[in-house]
Design an enzyme around this catalytic site. Structure first.
Site, mmCIF file in Angstrom:
data_model
loop_
_atom_site.group_PDB
_atom_site.id
_atom_site.type_symbol
_atom_site.label_atom_id
_atom_site.label_comp_id
_atom_site.label_asym_id
_atom_site.label_seq_id
_atom_site.Cartn_x
_atom_site.Cartn_y
_atom_site.Cartn_z
ATOM 1 N N SER A 82 -34.744 64.096 63.993
ATOM 2 C CA SER A 82 -33.694 63.323 64.662
ATOM 3 C C SER A 82 -34.223 61.966 65.108
ATOM 4 O O SER A 82 -34.397 61.094 64.291
ATOM 5 C CB SER A 82 -33.043 64.074 65.819
ATOM 6 O OG SER A 82 -31.853 63.394 66.195
ATOM 7 N N HIS A 87 -35.658 52.220 75.618
ATOM 8 C CA HIS A 87 -34.968 50.961 75.922
ATOM 9 C C HIS A 87 -35.532 50.452 77.240
ATOM 10 O O HIS A 87 -35.586 51.200 78.221
ATOM 11 C CB HIS A 87 -33.458 51.165 76.036
ATOM 12 C CG HIS A 87 -32.861 51.814 74.833
ATOM 13 N ND1 HIS A 87 -32.689 51.143 73.638
ATOM 14 C CD2 HIS A 87 -32.425 53.081 74.625
ATOM 15 C CE1 HIS A 87 -32.155 51.971 72.752
ATOM 16 N NE2 HIS A 87 -31.992 53.148 73.326
ATOM 17 N N CYS A 102 -34.095 68.563 66.013
ATOM 18 C CA CYS A 102 -33.490 69.766 65.453
ATOM 19 C C CYS A 102 -34.628 70.572 64.836
ATOM 20 O O CYS A 102 -35.505 70.012 64.198
ATOM 21 C CB CYS A 102 -32.481 69.419 64.364
ATOM 22 S SG CYS A 102 -31.075 68.488 64.970
#
EC number: 4.1.1.19
Length: 134
Positions: A82, A87, A102
């Site tokens: 994934s 940020h 996953c």
């Protein structure tokens, strides 16, 4: 005509039991602003976090926002399982971290904890969510 080829990397995100999804995310405060502005450092941090968590790196992209020495950085690592994202808002000594995988073989909490240790925040939050289909 396109032909599908089997990947040499295991695809264990979906199986007889359904999708196994694990999501770890949080926020950090009190991080050195210079680290949060250093796009190369953050890129390497995410690459190493993927390795620590037994994820298979596909690509990493880095973007700078806000211009100048006060601008933030976003780093997104696409992994076979994934993603990992950071940020930053250096002017506030603040960042968000998001690790989602996953499959049974990867350990997103290890990636998250590695990032926390390297950023050395004054304080942080950590949320773990099971995003499995069953």
């Amino acid at each position: 005509m396109l032909q599908q080829q089997e990947s040499p990397i295991p695809r264990s995100g979906v199986g007889e039991e359904g999708v196994v999804g694990r999501h770890v995310f949080g926020e950090v405060w009190g991080v050195n602003a210079k680290l949060l502005q250093d796009d190369e450092y953050l890129k390497n941090l995410v690459i190493k976090a993927a390795e620590v968590a037994n994820m298979h790196l596909v690509d990493v992209k880095v973007w700078r926002f806000g211009g100048g020495d006060k601008g933030g950085v976003s780093v997104i690592a696409l992994v076979l399982e994934s993603h990992i994202a950071i940020h930053t808002w250096p002017a506030y000594n603040y960042a968000t971290i998001d690790v989602y995988t996953c499959g049974e073989h990867s350990r997103p909490w290890d990636a998250f904890d590695y990032i926390i240790r390297q950023l050395n925040p004054r304080t942080f939050t950590k949320t773990m969510v099971d995003r499995s289909s069953k």
